[in-house]
Every structure is written in C-alpha cells, then in structure tokens.
Design an enzyme around this catalytic site. Sequence first.
Site, PDB file in Angstrom:
ATOM      1  N   ASP A 165    -113.589   5.146  32.361  1.00  0.00           N
ATOM      2  CA  ASP A 165    -114.819   4.377  32.527  1.00  0.00           C
ATOM      3  C   ASP A 165    -115.931   5.294  33.003  1.00  0.00           C
ATOM      4  O   ASP A 165    -115.684   6.274  33.721  1.00  0.00           O
ATOM      5  CB  ASP A 165    -114.627   3.273  33.579  1.00  0.00           C
ATOM      6  CG  ASP A 165    -113.825   2.109  33.058  1.00  0.00           C
ATOM      7  OD1 ASP A 165    -113.583   2.064  31.838  1.00  0.00           O
ATOM      8  OD2 ASP A 165    -113.442   1.254  33.866  1.00  0.00           O
ATOM      9  N   MET A 166    -117.158   4.973  32.628  1.00  0.00           N
ATOM     10  CA  MET A 166    -118.301   5.767  33.061  1.00  0.00           C
ATOM     11  C   MET A 166    -118.307   5.961  34.579  1.00  0.00           C
ATOM     12  O   MET A 166    -118.581   7.048  35.083  1.00  0.00           O
ATOM     13  CB  MET A 166    -119.612   5.100  32.628  1.00  0.00           C
ATOM     14  CG  MET A 166    -120.858   5.891  33.008  1.00  0.00           C
ATOM     15  SD  MET A 166    -122.386   5.130  32.450  1.00  0.00           S
ATOM     16  CE  MET A 166    -122.547   3.802  33.642  1.00  0.00           C
TER      17      MET A 166
END
Length: 556
Positions: free
Chosen positions: A404-405
């Site tokens: 995930d970012m």
Amino acid sequence: MKHFLNFKTDISKESLPEKFTFPFYYQPHSLAIIAAKEIQVYLEKQTDFTHNFGIKKDSNTPPVGKMFGVLVVRNKLNKIGYLAAFSGKLADKSLPSKFVPPVFNMRTEGSFYIKGEAKIDKINEQLGLLKKDGKYLSIKKTAKKLHKEIADDLELQRKKMRISKSERKILKKNSEKKLNANEFEKLTKKLTQESYNDQFFYKELQEYYTTKLEKISTELAFFENKISSLKTDRKEKSNFLQQTLFSKYAFLNQQKELKNLLDIFDNPLVKPPAGSGECAAPKLLQYAFANDLTPITMAEFWWGISPNSAIRKHKNYYPACQSRCKPILNHMLKGLEMEANLLLENLAEQKELEIIYEDDVLIALNKPAEFLSVPGKEIKDSVYSRIKDKYPDATGPLIVHRLDMSTSGILLLTKTKEANKILQSQFINRTIKKRYVALLDGSLKKNSGKIKLPLRVDLDDRPKQLVDFKYGKAAETDWEIISKENGKTRVYFYPITGRTHQLRVHAAHKDGLNSPIIGDDLYGKKEDRLHLHAEFIEFLHPTSYKKMSFTIAPEF
C-alpha cells in the site's frame, strides 16, 4: 431558525478556517470538533427520540450505529453557530428539532411516496395470497410430480430403444456371414421395421403425455400468469415511484442552483445509489443554502456499534462517501473555496528509494511510507516509474508484488521477465515468508491468534474494503504481540493471503483485533504516517534458487 445551534462552548479564541473543508479527505477543524462533541453530549442524554445505537445494553431492538454530521455556519447577523444532521432515518422515524430536516421528506402524510408504497404493498399482499393458495400449491405439486414421472418414463423408453438398437446392430453383424443373401435381406427388413416401430411408439408416447399434461398445465398457467402479471405491475409501479422520488430530491448550492438526482447523476443506464441524498453532508448544506447561512467547516462522525461489514468506530471522524455523496457534493460545493485535496499531493516527491540488494536479475528496496508501488490515476511518481527510469533496459513487468502507498518496507523487483515469473509463482504458491510490524491503537488481551475475515472492495466507497462472508475473497492473517506501549500494542503480522488492505482491515474490524493501526486514515485515525512496515521477507533467488532473506527495522 430553530435548527441554528449556538455553541455552548466559548469559541471566542478559535480562529476560523480560511477555506471550507474538503469533504472526502480532511482533519476536522477545532470548531467542527467542538460542535461534534456538543452533539455527542446531547446524544448521550437525549430523550427526544428512540434508537438503539448499541451503546447501552438495555434495548430489545437490534442495535444500529449511525453517521452524524455538523456544519459550522455564519448567519446574516455574522454570528457563528452550527447545524447538525444524521444519515438515513432514526428507528422511530422521528425528525427531532435538534437536526436539520431531510432534503425531501418522502413520508409526509398523504405524500405520493406513501400512496405509491401502499399500492405496492397491496400487490405484495395479492402475490402472497396467490402463492399460498391451496389449489395453486396442489396443482403445482401434482404438475411437478407428473413432469418427473413422464421424464423418467421417457428416459426409460429411450434407454430400451438404445439397447434394442445395439442388439439389432450386433444381430445384423453376426448374421451377415451366416445367412444367405435372401435370408439376410429379410432379416434386415425385419430389423428396420422394428426400429420404425420403436420410434413410432416413442412418438405416440410423447403425444399421449403431452395431452395428459395439457389440462394441468392450463390450470397451472392460470395462476402463474396472474403472478407474473402482478410482478410486472409491481416492477412498473416501483420504477415509476423511484424515478419520481429521484426527481423530488433536489439540491441547492451557494448560487441557489437547483439540481435533482436524475440531473446530478445524468446517466439513464445507471440509477443513483440507494440512499442518495439521505447522508448527513447533503442535508446540512441544503439547509445552509436554503436559509442563507455561510458554510465554514464540517465534519462527520460515527455514533454507536460498528457495522458487520464496513469499519466504523464510535466517535471517530469519517469523510463523505464516494458513490452517493461525491456527485451530489460536487454540485452543492460549486463556487466554495475549499482546502486542497491532499489525496492529489505527491508526498513521495522529496523521498528517495533505498536499494538494499541488487544483482543481475533482482532488486530489493526499502519503500518509504506514502510512496506508490505503481503509478496511480493522478500521481504517476512511483517505485515502478523510478526503477523503470533507472533501468531502461530491464525486461518484464519489474513489479513482483505491491505494498500500500501508506505502508513502508521491503519490496522486491525483477530485471527480467523470467525472474519475475519465478518469483511471482512463489507468491502465488505462498512459499514466500513475510512479516510486518504494526503499532495498534489499543491494548490486546490475547498474545497471538489467527484472523479469517473474507474481503471485497466497497463498491460505494472505493478503495475501502468490506468484510463479506458471501462475496468476499478468503483473507487470512496470523499475528502475535511484540510489546504493549502506553495503551498501544506493537504486533507482528504474518499474512497468509495478500488481499488489498488485508492487514489494515483485520486490525481494525470488530471481529478482527478491533484496534486500528495507528495513523490509518481509512479505517482509524489519521496521524503523521501509517504505522505499518514490511519488516522481513524470505524467498528463493529466481536464478540461483538459494534461500535469501532481508530484514529492515521500522522507523516507528
């Protein structure tokens, strides 16, 4: 203006925000927090309505949490106050004066909606009586039994015919050499006639059964045609009622421009989602614009028990939803100067990628938090784009897996298509070992465990995920406590599967650990960063097949 609420708290020292809240990603302004807390005090003590939020355990009705919203406004006398609203309807269907009214009240006495509902209810009643009619049920049962008997008998006859055909074929083959030409010709004619006889008998049997079925089929069709007709009538009335309802939900903006749901969604092939216009945010803005109040800042919070699928925590603040509210608010907020959309800000711009290992086919790096693994719709800067620029001659997809970012930690990439395929197969076969470190907002009672909560995307609020035991994909996580720190818990996560937001949802959901990861802006409370880090990975090198492992400690 009875819905304009004066602050009970002294706000004289509070500064006003320069711009209005961006409703889809925000940190509540201090004025909105004060207003929300005053409403929460009211909710704890109120006797104006009856609704079981699941906070007190003395109710016999099913508990249902609800989203509430506050909108800080300025009136024509330059006085600052606030409005309050709730999403949807309360259990007792009341409209307490503390809250602004709905954009359209479909349940006013004698309204087209109540009349339309009554007609549909009458059709449903007729359908219920027809489906329970003794004669209909008896005919249906008899017809079903008869159809089965006929199907069984016809299948038996076809089986006999296949056996007779096979026997004739064998007899003909065996007789060809034993009989003379004249005898063989007679036998052939006889066998051919037997085949015709079988076919004729089968056809006659079919016609007999068709005649036998006609009477009961006619009786059955009488009921089923009436049922079908009522269902068609119900569908037409329901569609008309829905379209009329959509046209009645009309929304204002600061310029007093009015648009209904059909105009806002503006797609004849896609209906506005159920509940559109019933959320707190549109109700608040509608009342403000209709009464010449200037919006200053707003916030929405959850009150009560968490739902079974989505993640909502008591008293936590949440952004407006994407599917129902975004199109409506895009119209309603037209002309208002809003805070920047932080979701479009490239937080990775000044960050560097730390390569921790590299050879001819493999790259392992330490991805910073708030750094995309692959390019997004708006932000193109990512691990993929930077590595592609650094290694323009690399073949294959480069990216083997993603983080995930907001998650930091170890990420593997490959320089060749062949290496990528080999590593991907290890991920698919779950032979790669991974360990994450997370800091949770809560103190866990158990020392370790396993979480099995299937996940799917929230179609109404992407990219959030829902727990869904019917349509969700299997998701499994092992965990164990590392330490407890001032009401927080540091844990190891060992993901068995790799679903989107798996660790974040498994941590936050009430049936998971019920403790969101610190800094989780989707399922918990926003802070400086998401306290989730991919600390360890172990795998087989894609060309040497030697076991490799990397460990990078988190910064938190």
